[in-house]
Design a protein around this motif. Structure first.
Motif, PDB file in Angstrom:
ATOM      1  N   PHE A  87       0.846  -1.199   0.000  1.00  0.00           N
ATOM      2  CA  PHE A  87       0.000   0.000   0.000  1.00  0.00           C
ATOM      3  C   PHE A  87       0.878   1.244   0.000  1.00  0.00           C
ATOM      4  CE2 PHE A  87      -2.272  -3.391   2.023  1.00  0.00           C
ATOM      5  CZ  PHE A  87      -3.601  -3.251   1.650  1.00  0.00           C
ATOM      6  N   ASP A  88       0.283   2.353  -0.429  1.00  0.00           N
ATOM      7  CA  ASP A  88       0.941   3.634  -0.209  1.00  0.00           C
ATOM      8  C   ASP A  88       0.347   4.261   1.056  1.00  0.00           C
ATOM      9  OD1 ASP A  88      -1.535   4.544  -0.900  1.00  0.00           O
ATOM     10  OD2 ASP A  88      -0.950   5.499  -2.778  1.00  0.00           O
ATOM     11  N   LYS A  89       0.789   5.456   1.389  1.00  0.00           N
ATOM     12  CA  LYS A  89       0.356   6.087   2.629  1.00  0.00           C
ATOM     13  C   LYS A  89      -1.125   6.461   2.621  1.00  0.00           C
ATOM     14  CE  LYS A  89       4.893   7.886   3.963  1.00  0.00           C
ATOM     15  NZ  LYS A  89       5.693   9.082   4.309  1.00  0.00           N
ATOM     16  N   SER A  90      -1.680   6.625   1.456  1.00  0.00           N
ATOM     17  CA  SER A  90      -3.106   6.969   1.379  1.00  0.00           C
ATOM     18  C   SER A  90      -4.010   5.743   1.482  1.00  0.00           C
ATOM     19  CB  SER A  90      -3.401   7.720   0.074  1.00  0.00           C
ATOM     20  OG  SER A  90      -3.174   6.873  -1.049  1.00  0.00           O
ATOM     21  N   GLY A  91      -3.409   4.536   1.490  1.00  0.00           N
ATOM     22  CA  GLY A  91      -4.201   3.322   1.583  1.00  0.00           C
ATOM     23  C   GLY A  91      -4.477   2.657   0.266  1.00  0.00           C
ATOM     24  N   LYS A  92      -3.986   3.206  -0.809  1.00  0.00           N
ATOM     25  CA  LYS A  92      -4.201   2.598  -2.118  1.00  0.00           C
ATOM     26  C   LYS A  92      -3.211   1.457  -2.337  1.00  0.00           C
ATOM     27  CE  LYS A  92      -4.070   3.637  -7.056  1.00  0.00           C
ATOM     28  NZ  LYS A  92      -3.777   4.672  -8.090  1.00  0.00           N
ATOM     29  N   VAL A  93      -3.730   0.321  -2.842  1.00  0.00           N
ATOM     30  CA  VAL A  93      -2.874  -0.827  -3.131  1.00  0.00           C
ATOM     31  C   VAL A  93      -2.104  -0.540  -4.418  1.00  0.00           C
ATOM     32  CG1 VAL A  93      -2.786  -3.302  -3.551  1.00  0.00           C
ATOM     33  CG2 VAL A  93      -4.536  -2.373  -2.024  1.00  0.00           C
ATOM     34  N   GLU A  94      -0.804  -0.508  -4.324  1.00  0.00           N
ATOM     35  CA  GLU A  94       0.029  -0.225  -5.493  1.00  0.00           C
ATOM     36  C   GLU A  94       0.453  -1.491  -6.229  1.00  0.00           C
ATOM     37  OE1 GLU A  94       3.325   2.162  -4.285  1.00  0.00           O
ATOM     38  OE2 GLU A  94       2.164   4.021  -4.377  1.00  0.00           O
ATOM     39  N   MET A  95       0.763  -2.545  -5.508  1.00  0.00           N
ATOM     40  CA  MET A  95       1.257  -3.766  -6.158  1.00  0.00           C
ATOM     41  C   MET A  95       0.991  -4.971  -5.272  1.00  0.00           C
ATOM     42  SD  MET A  95       5.376  -3.170  -5.695  1.00  0.00           S
ATOM     43  CE  MET A  95       5.283  -1.595  -6.546  1.00  0.00           C
ATOM     44  N   VAL A  96       1.083  -6.127  -5.924  1.00  0.00           N
ATOM     45  CA  VAL A  96       1.039  -7.400  -5.214  1.00  0.00           C
ATOM     46  C   VAL A  96       2.325  -8.140  -5.534  1.00  0.00           C
ATOM     47  CG1 VAL A  96      -1.475  -7.550  -5.249  1.00  0.00           C
ATOM     48  CG2 VAL A  96      -0.154  -8.541  -7.133  1.00  0.00           C
ATOM     49  N   THR A  97       2.722  -8.998  -4.621  1.00  0.00           N
ATOM     50  CA  THR A  97       3.883  -9.851  -4.893  1.00  0.00           C
ATOM     51  C   THR A  97       3.407 -11.277  -5.118  1.00  0.00           C
ATOM     52  OG1 THR A  97       4.243 -10.285  -2.529  1.00  0.00           O
ATOM     53  CG2 THR A  97       5.372  -8.388  -3.481  1.00  0.00           C
ATOM     54  N   VAL A  98       4.018 -11.921  -6.095  1.00  0.00           N
ATOM     55  CA  VAL A  98       3.642 -13.288  -6.471  1.00  0.00           C
ATOM     56  C   VAL A  98       4.830 -14.197  -6.199  1.00  0.00           C
ATOM     57  CG1 VAL A  98       2.850 -14.771  -8.347  1.00  0.00           C
ATOM     58  CG2 VAL A  98       2.046 -12.400  -8.203  1.00  0.00           C
ATOM     59  N   GLY A  99       4.571 -15.252  -5.458  1.00  0.00           N
ATOM     60  CA  GLY A  99       5.625 -16.230  -5.202  1.00  0.00           C
ATOM     61  C   GLY A  99       5.818 -17.139  -6.410  1.00  0.00           C
ATOM     62  N   VAL A 100       7.059 -17.189  -6.915  1.00  0.00           N
ATOM     63  CA  VAL A 100       7.360 -17.938  -8.146  1.00  0.00           C
ATOM     64  C   VAL A 100       8.468 -18.933  -7.856  1.00  0.00           C
ATOM     65  CG1 VAL A 100       8.088 -17.761 -10.554  1.00  0.00           C
ATOM     66  CG2 VAL A 100       6.740 -15.911  -9.512  1.00  0.00           C
ATOM     67  N   GLY A 101       8.358 -20.122  -8.506  1.00  0.00           N
ATOM     68  CA  GLY A 101       9.427 -21.124  -8.450  1.00  0.00           C
ATOM     69  C   GLY A 101       9.483 -21.802  -7.096  1.00  0.00           C
TER      70      GLY A 101
END
Length: 229
Positions: free
Chosen positions: A131-145
């Motif tokens: 998240f950023d400071k305003s609460g907006k989700v900027e990215m997700v992380t995906v577990g690979v391999g």
């Protein structure tokens, strides 16, 4: 002349009956006053008691009359009843705020959702939300391999580049049967299409996400680190 004289003189003298009555009264009065002193004292005491009792009775009657006069008048049935005392207002119950079914997602439920590549093959699953400071989700992380979490890495993908879906992935169509069947069986029987999945109840998280990167491309992407956190 003699008869006239009798008419004039007769009223001046009482008759024999009247004289007898006067004599009897004098005798009664004389007998009353001539009674012995003890008897007269008893009669005086009786008279005093009667006077006292009469005075007390008169006082009681007067008190009763005053009490009846000053007694409060009972309220009539037609009068308006008094309003009941105001009770403290009870605190209104707070309405239930159910967020299910309103298009809301829970971050804790989003972690672990499967991510598919452009070939509809699974490339990993969500491991973190950023998240950023305003609460907006900027990215997700995906577990690979890796295997069972060993040797895997997390790759950051912008949130808007993930296509989320509430419906499960359609199963892959089976490979067509080889030709050259016997005349009795023909070229093969076509398999029936899979039944449509029943709609799910609001789970507050998507069924899966889809990205444009393949599994090989994710393996080549740099891993996310959280140094200093």
């Amino acid at each position: 002349m003699a008869s006239f004289a009798r008419r004039i003189i007769a009223p001046a003298y009482p008759s024999i009956d009247s004289c007898h009555e006067v004599v009897m009264n004098k005798i009664a009065c004389r007998s009353l006053f001539n009674q012995p002193a003890p008897l007269r004292k008893i009669q005086e005491e009786e008279m005093f008691k009667r006077i006292v009792f009469a005075s007390v009775g008169a006082g009681l009657l007067a008190a009763t009359a005053v009490a009846q006069t000053s007694a409060p008048t009972p309220p009539s049935s037609s009068s308006t009843p008094a309003a009941p005392a105001a009770t403290p207002a009870s605190k209104p119950a707070m309405p239930e705020n159910n967020l299910a079914g309103k298009g809301k997602w829970r971050a804790s439920k989003l972690i672990g959702v499967d991510i598919y590549g452009p070939d509809d093959k699974k490339v990993g699953d969500v491991t973190e939300l950023v998240f950023d400071k305003s609460g907006k989700v900027e990215m997700v992380t995906v577990g690979v391999g890796g295997f069972l979490g060993i040797g895997s890495k997390d790759v950051a993908i912008p949130f808007e580049q993930v296509s989320w879906s509430d419906q499960p992935m359609a199963p892959a169509a089976p490979a067509p049967a080889a030709g050259g069947g016997t005349a009795g069986t023909g070229a093969g029987t076509a398999s029936a299409p899979p039944a449509a999945a029943a709609p799910k109840a609001p789970a507050m998280y998507p069924d899966h996400g889809k990205i444009t990167l393949t599994k090989d491309q994710l393996k080549e992407a740099p891993a996310v680190t959280y140094s200093g956190s």
